[in-house]
Design a protein around this motif. Sequence first.
Motif, PDB file in Angstrom:
ATOM      1  N   UNK A   2       0.698  -1.272   0.143  1.00 50.43           N
ATOM      2  CA  UNK A   2       0.061   0.053   0.049  1.00 50.43           C
ATOM      3  C   UNK A   2       0.863   1.343   0.146  1.00 50.43           C
ATOM      4  N   UNK A   3       2.075   1.125   0.440  1.00 47.14           N
ATOM      5  CA  UNK A   3       3.183   2.325   0.185  1.00 47.14           C
ATOM      6  C   UNK A   3       4.340   2.236  -0.617  1.00 47.14           C
ATOM      7  N   UNK A   4       4.599   2.993  -1.109  1.00 48.13           N
ATOM      8  CA  UNK A   4       5.967   3.060  -2.114  1.00 48.13           C
ATOM      9  C   UNK A   4       6.984   3.585  -1.394  1.00 48.13           C
ATOM     10  N   UNK A   5       8.121   2.785  -1.008  1.00 52.37           N
ATOM     11  CA  UNK A   5       9.107   3.432  -0.012  1.00 52.37           C
ATOM     12  C   UNK A   5       9.639   4.606  -0.738  1.00 52.37           C
ATOM     13  N   UNK A   6       9.589   4.994  -1.837  1.00 55.76           N
ATOM     14  CA  UNK A   6      10.182   6.352  -2.158  1.00 55.76           C
ATOM     15  C   UNK A   6       8.971   7.298  -2.451  1.00 55.76           C
ATOM     16  N   UNK A   7       7.665   7.284  -2.154  1.00 56.18           N
ATOM     17  CA  UNK A   7       6.919   8.026  -2.074  1.00 56.18           C
ATOM     18  C   UNK A   7       6.139   8.478  -0.796  1.00 56.18           C
ATOM     19  N   UNK A   8       6.790   9.506  -0.016  1.00 53.18           N
ATOM     20  CA  UNK A   8       6.249   9.718   1.233  1.00 53.18           C
ATOM     21  C   UNK A   8       4.768  10.207   1.208  1.00 53.18           C
ATOM     22  N   UNK A   9       4.227  10.561  -0.072  1.00 56.36           N
ATOM     23  CA  UNK A   9       2.603  10.869   0.148  1.00 56.36           C
ATOM     24  C   UNK A   9       2.086   9.659   0.438  1.00 56.36           C
ATOM     25  N   UNK A  10       2.669   8.415   0.112  1.00 62.96           N
ATOM     26  CA  UNK A  10       1.795   7.280   0.159  1.00 62.96           C
ATOM     27  C   UNK A  10       2.043   6.662   1.429  1.00 62.96           C
ATOM     28  N   UNK A  11       2.840   7.158   2.253  1.00 64.94           N
ATOM     29  CA  UNK A  11       3.224   7.048   3.740  1.00 64.94           C
ATOM     30  C   UNK A  11       2.128   7.949   4.467  1.00 64.94           C
ATOM     31  N   UNK A  12       1.874   8.943   4.041  1.00 66.25           N
ATOM     32  CA  UNK A  12       1.182   9.975   4.766  1.00 66.25           C
ATOM     33  C   UNK A  12      -0.376   9.259   4.577  1.00 66.25           C
ATOM     34  N   UNK A  13      -0.781   9.072   3.586  1.00 69.67           N
ATOM     35  CA  UNK A  13      -1.981   8.444   3.051  1.00 69.67           C
ATOM     36  C   UNK A  13      -2.220   7.514   4.181  1.00 69.67           C
ATOM     37  N   UNK A  14      -1.139   6.357   4.051  1.00 74.03           N
ATOM     38  CA  UNK A  14      -1.191   5.168   4.980  1.00 74.03           C
ATOM     39  C   UNK A  14      -1.414   5.379   6.310  1.00 74.03           C
ATOM     40  N   UNK A  15      -1.146   6.723   6.906  1.00 75.27           N
ATOM     41  CA  UNK A  15      -1.141   6.925   8.328  1.00 75.27           C
ATOM     42  C   UNK A  15      -2.654   7.553   8.698  1.00 75.27           C
ATOM     43  N   UNK A  16      -3.317   7.898   7.790  1.00 76.24           N
ATOM     44  CA  UNK A  16      -4.536   8.928   7.925  1.00 76.24           C
ATOM     45  C   UNK A  16      -5.677   7.979   8.304  1.00 76.24           C
ATOM     46  N   UNK A  17      -6.018   6.754   8.161  1.00 77.14           N
ATOM     47  CA  UNK A  17      -6.812   5.902   8.820  1.00 77.14           C
ATOM     48  C   UNK A  17      -6.641   5.839  10.659  1.00 77.14           C
ATOM     49  N   UNK A  18      -5.385   6.059  10.814  1.00 75.76           N
ATOM     50  CA  UNK A  18      -4.889   5.970  12.161  1.00 75.76           C
ATOM     51  C   UNK A  18      -4.831   7.607  12.878  1.00 75.76           C
ATOM     52  N   UNK A  19      -5.366   8.567  12.183  1.00 76.50           N
ATOM     53  CA  UNK A  19      -5.465   9.757  12.729  1.00 76.50           C
ATOM     54  C   UNK A  19      -4.222  10.705  12.575  1.00 76.50           C
ATOM     55  N   UNK A  20      -3.284  10.267  11.909  1.00 80.73           N
ATOM     56  CA  UNK A  20      -2.177  10.819  11.643  1.00 80.73           C
ATOM     57  C   UNK A  20      -1.918  11.104  10.078  1.00 80.73           C
ATOM     58  N   UNK A  21      -0.927  12.019   9.690  1.00 80.00           N
ATOM     59  CA  UNK A  21      -0.481  12.267   8.461  1.00 80.00           C
ATOM     60  C   UNK A  21       1.066  12.902   8.718  1.00 80.00           C
ATOM     61  N   UNK A  22       1.841  13.164   7.683  1.00 81.60           N
ATOM     62  CA  UNK A  22       2.968  13.835   7.737  1.00 81.60           C
ATOM     63  C   UNK A  22       2.956  15.035   6.970  1.00 81.60           C
ATOM     64  N   UNK A  23       4.021  15.796   7.305  1.00 80.40           N
ATOM     65  CA  UNK A  23       4.096  17.294   6.980  1.00 80.40           C
ATOM     66  C   UNK A  23       5.765  17.370   6.653  1.00 80.40           C
ATOM     67  N   UNK A  24       6.209  17.798   5.485  1.00 82.98           N
ATOM     68  CA  UNK A  24       7.634  18.142   5.114  1.00 82.98           C
ATOM     69  C   UNK A  24       8.199  19.110   6.110  1.00 82.98           C
ATOM     70  N   UNK A  25       9.287  19.045   6.497  1.00 83.16           N
ATOM     71  CA  UNK A  25       9.931  20.204   7.046  1.00 83.16           C
ATOM     72  C   UNK A  25      11.132  20.607   6.082  1.00 83.16           C
ATOM     73  N   UNK A  26      11.157  21.865   6.212  1.00 84.63           N
ATOM     74  CA  UNK A  26      12.316  22.314   5.219  1.00 84.63           C
ATOM     75  C   UNK A  26      13.882  21.772   5.528  1.00 84.63           C
ATOM     76  N   UNK A  27      14.400  21.392   4.691  1.00 83.94           N
ATOM     77  CA  UNK A  27      15.750  20.658   4.964  1.00 83.94           C
ATOM     78  C   UNK A  27      16.451  20.596   3.598  1.00 83.94           C
TER      79      UNK A  27
END
Length: 167
Positions: free
Chosen positions: A52-77
């Motif tokens: 369900x996630x692509x290891x090179x696609x953090x958008x897919x990671x964030x989508x996978x976290x949403x059913x658990x009440x979480x998501x990701x945000x990029x930090x400037x780096x």
Amino acid sequence: MPFDVKCKLWPNGKECFFAHKTLQPMKQAGPRCVVTALAILTDSTPEIFEGHVNTQDPISWSEALKPFGMKLAYCPSDIRKLRFYVEELIGLDDLFLLCYYSPTDAKMLGDPDERGWICGSHVVILHRDHIIDPRRGDAIHALDHDCLNHHTKRLFRVLPVNHPRGI
């Protein structure tokens, strides 16, 4: 807007979302740091995220976290070593994913091979002042982890799913 050599990793240092979350370290089986890190964040199993996630696609990671009440945000780096970010991250006293390149030399700046591969990378969780490392299956103080000598690939803050920022 003026030119700055760097900016804050997060604009509001007072926001704290998951400082009191309990996380249990888990050891990855094979090259599965992304799905294992997601499992640690959600108190589930890596198998839930496989396929369900692509290891090179953090958008897919964030989508996978949403059913658990979480998501990701990029930090400037940028590509500087994690040691240049860690004090600021610890000061935010919350929950982050730290992604870094496995090589410590210039190999990560090379051209991809015929398959598109350049070099390996790894994902760890920073929770307050401890790093939970799926490769090791443990948690140690962030300042003692060897990832600090590796170059940054990406930094993410874990946010509640309803936060206005995020991917």
